[in-house]
Design an enzyme around this catalytic site. Structure first.
Site, PDB file in Angstrom:
ATOM      1  N   ASP A   1      64.896  62.304 -59.973  1.00 24.62           N
ATOM      2  CA  ASP A   1      63.672  63.116 -60.033  1.00 24.62           C
ATOM      3  C   ASP A   1      63.406  63.588 -61.465  1.00 24.62           C
ATOM      4  O   ASP A   1      62.276  63.565 -61.944  1.00 24.62           O
ATOM      5  CB  ASP A   1      63.716  64.294 -59.044  1.00 24.62           C
ATOM      6  CG  ASP A   1      65.046  65.012 -59.027  1.00 24.62           C
ATOM      7  OD1 ASP A   1      66.038  64.436 -59.497  1.00 24.62           O
ATOM      8  OD2 ASP A   1      65.107  66.153 -58.541  1.00 24.62           O
TER       9      ASP A   1
ATOM     10  N   TYR B   1      66.873  49.305 -48.589  1.00 28.56           N
ATOM     11  CA  TYR B   1      66.061  48.086 -48.477  1.00 28.56           C
ATOM     12  C   TYR B   1      66.820  46.933 -47.817  1.00 28.56           C
ATOM     13  O   TYR B   1      66.281  45.848 -47.668  1.00 28.56           O
ATOM     14  CB  TYR B   1      65.597  47.624 -49.866  1.00 28.56           C
ATOM     15  CG  TYR B   1      64.450  48.412 -50.419  1.00 28.56           C
ATOM     16  CD1 TYR B   1      64.311  49.754 -50.125  1.00 28.56           C
ATOM     17  CD2 TYR B   1      63.511  47.819 -51.248  1.00 28.56           C
ATOM     18  CE1 TYR B   1      63.260  50.489 -50.647  1.00 28.56           C
ATOM     19  CE2 TYR B   1      62.456  48.547 -51.764  1.00 28.56           C
ATOM     20  CZ  TYR B   1      62.340  49.877 -51.462  1.00 28.56           C
ATOM     21  OH  TYR B   1      61.302  50.603 -51.974  1.00 28.56           O
TER      22      TYR B   1
ATOM     23  N   ASP C   1      62.310  50.726 -57.436  1.00 24.62           N
ATOM     24  CA  ASP C   1      60.979  50.358 -56.945  1.00 24.62           C
ATOM     25  C   ASP C   1      59.962  51.396 -57.409  1.00 24.62           C
ATOM     26  O   ASP C   1      58.920  51.069 -57.988  1.00 24.62           O
ATOM     27  CB  ASP C   1      61.030  50.291 -55.412  1.00 24.62           C
ATOM     28  CG  ASP C   1      59.868  49.508 -54.841  1.00 24.62           C
ATOM     29  OD1 ASP C   1      59.056  48.983 -55.626  1.00 24.62           O
ATOM     30  OD2 ASP C   1      59.760  49.420 -53.605  1.00 24.62           O
TER      31      ASP C   1
ATOM     32  N   LYS D   1      70.610  59.421 -57.683  1.00 23.71           N
ATOM     33  CA  LYS D   1      70.371  60.704 -57.013  1.00 23.71           C
ATOM     34  C   LYS D   1      71.720  61.208 -56.475  1.00 23.71           C
ATOM     35  O   LYS D   1      71.838  61.665 -55.329  1.00 23.71           O
ATOM     36  CB  LYS D   1      69.340  60.436 -55.902  1.00 23.71           C
ATOM     37  CG  LYS D   1      68.666  61.636 -55.335  1.00 23.71           C
ATOM     38  CD  LYS D   1      67.740  62.357 -56.308  1.00 23.71           C
ATOM     39  CE  LYS D   1      67.276  63.634 -55.639  1.00 23.71           C
ATOM     40  NZ  LYS D   1      67.207  64.799 -56.469  1.00 23.71           N
TER      41      LYS D   1
END
Ligand code: NAP
Length: 410
Positions: free
Chosen positions: A275, A154, A299, A221
């Protein structure tokens, strides 16, 4: 009538706030439904402060400009004076702002967060009884998401495919590092720094300690993006041990050392792959309390969690830095409802509640929460909720605010 002498909030050297009884608080009305929901939120906040403290305290609101109104009046989307006013007054509140399409500024909201270094996006998510939800047990969701606000994909470092910049980066990767990237690729860069990761995690742990919450989960992640997301996790554990060593215990140490249970008064620090975390928030939401996570994960996660409690568009939010904070509705400008007095003002009202808590005005904050809860329990809601509830009376935005005010009580 008492004499309300407007005064500034001051950040003391140790970082705590000195809040006068009549603090000046800048507000950005917002675009689209902004004026409707801001008028509603302001009336509720003023009534609650009056209810809780009588004549002793009052917020002195001061309008500052951003978004379409700023562009109309000053030809700028985010004037320097607005940024300066927020820095000077420490706390501000804002309605949603339109993202200009095809203009110079990428997003007014993102620019505001980056220019003021509001590095923690804080979203408390919990169920308000009576709100229609897709879950069987939405009340099990009670989490506060701390999302890093300044870095990650971002940060806005990206180039369109087949531009000079993209081709230069691709050539650099090939010539200097021996990495092959397809020539027609668009390129985006994902910066993740030690400093920004540590300060975000530190704030999340401090919050858990201040609010007696049992755990902080680092969501990343890192199994795939080892040197960015994986480093976020590593730096998170490091800062937990270095700054909060006596107050935390790492989940992997719980087994042998503590018989599988957290010792009383200690915050458990754990981590989950992003995930898998999306499964966990559906299957075992009660096991998670505070989440600290990089920008993109945060987000996605905060919107998914908001949907679980049925409150997409109702969840409050705050963007917090070292010296100042901006509290904001988390939904957008909902242009089709602009000027119709039909929008739901709860997100902005509850963002105001977060602001009152930040100022240390907890009594005013809690009476609003209870009054919003009462209005919803009685089925008195705006159209977005009414259309999903079996029994409800649909109110206009301004009527909802009045209903909440009438239900303020201890
Ligand atoms: P949006 O404004 O959040 O609206 C999408 C839909 O969500 C609305 O059509 C409405 O659904 C519902 N909704 C959102 N807020 C509501 C409220 N308070 N009361 C009732 N319903 C509400 O998203 P968008 O249409 O994608 O974005 C519009 C503009 O807002 C864009 O310029 C975007 O960039 C900007 N934006 C700003 C912020 C911010 O300032 N922080 C955040 C997100 C988006 P129904 O149509 O189903 O009734």
């Amino acid at each position: 009538m008492p004499d309300y002498e407007p005064q500034r909030i001051i950040v003391k050297p140790q970082g705590t706030l000195q809040v006068p009884d009549n603090p000046i608080v800048p507000f950005i009305e917002g675009d689209g439904i902004g004026p409707d929901i801001w008028a509603a939120a302001k009336s509720v906040l003023d009534a609650a402060v009056g209810f809780a403290y009588g004549d002793r305290r009052r917020i002195i609101w001061s309008e500052i400009l951003a978004g379409e109104k700023a562009y109309r009046e000053t030809n700028e989307w985010l004037p320097e004076e607005t940024l300066q006013a927020i820095k000077d007054h420490v706390a501000a509140i804002k309605g949603p702002l339109t993202t200009p399409v095809g203009e110079g500024i990428r997003s007014v909201n993102v620019a505001l967060r980056q220019r003021l270094d509001l590095y923690a996006c804080v979203r408390p998510i919990r169920y308000i009884s009576g709100v229609p939800s897709p879950m069987r047990h939405p009340e099990r969701v009670k989490m506060v998401v701390f999302r890093e606000n300044t870095e990650d994909v971002y940060a806005g470092i990206e180039w369109e495919a087949q531009t000079r910049e993209a081709e230069a980066v691709i050539a650099f990767l090939k010539d200097s590092i021996g990495v092959d990237v397809a020539k027609d690729s668009a390129i985006g860069i994902k910066p993740m720094s030690q400093r920004a990761s540590r300060r975000l995690v530190a704030r999340a742990i401090q919050y858990a300690l201040d609010h007696d919450l049992p755990s902080v989960t680092l969501v990343h992640k890192g199994n795939i993006m080892k040197y960015t997301e994986g480093a976020f996790m590593k730096w998170g554990y490091e800062v937990a041990r270095e700054m909060f060593g006596d107050h935390i215990v790492v989940e992997s140490d719980l087994g042998p050392e503590h018989d599988g249970k957290a010792p009383p008064g200690k915050v458990v620090i754990k981590d989950r792959i992003a995930d898998m975390m999306f499964q966990q928030i559906l299957l075992r939401p009660e096991s998670y309390h505070v989440i600290a996570t990089p920008n993109l994960n945060g987000d996605y996660l905060s919107d998914a969690l908001a949907a679980q409690v049925g409150g997409l568009g109702m969840a409050p939010g705050a963007n917090i830095g070292e010296g100042c904070a901006v509290f904001e509705a988390t939904h957008g400008t909902a242009p089709k409802y602009a000027g119709t007095d039909r929008a739901n003002p709860i997100s902005l009202i509850l963002s105001g509640v977060m602001m009152l808590e930040y100022l240390g005005w907890a009594e005013a904050a809690s009476v609003i929460e209870e009054a919003v809860q009462r209005s919803i329990s009685e089925g008195l809601v705006t159209h977005d909720l009414a259309r999903r509830m079996p029994v409800a009376r649909e109110l206009r935005c301004s009527e909802f605010a009045q209903t909440v005010i009438e239900r303020l009580s201890t």
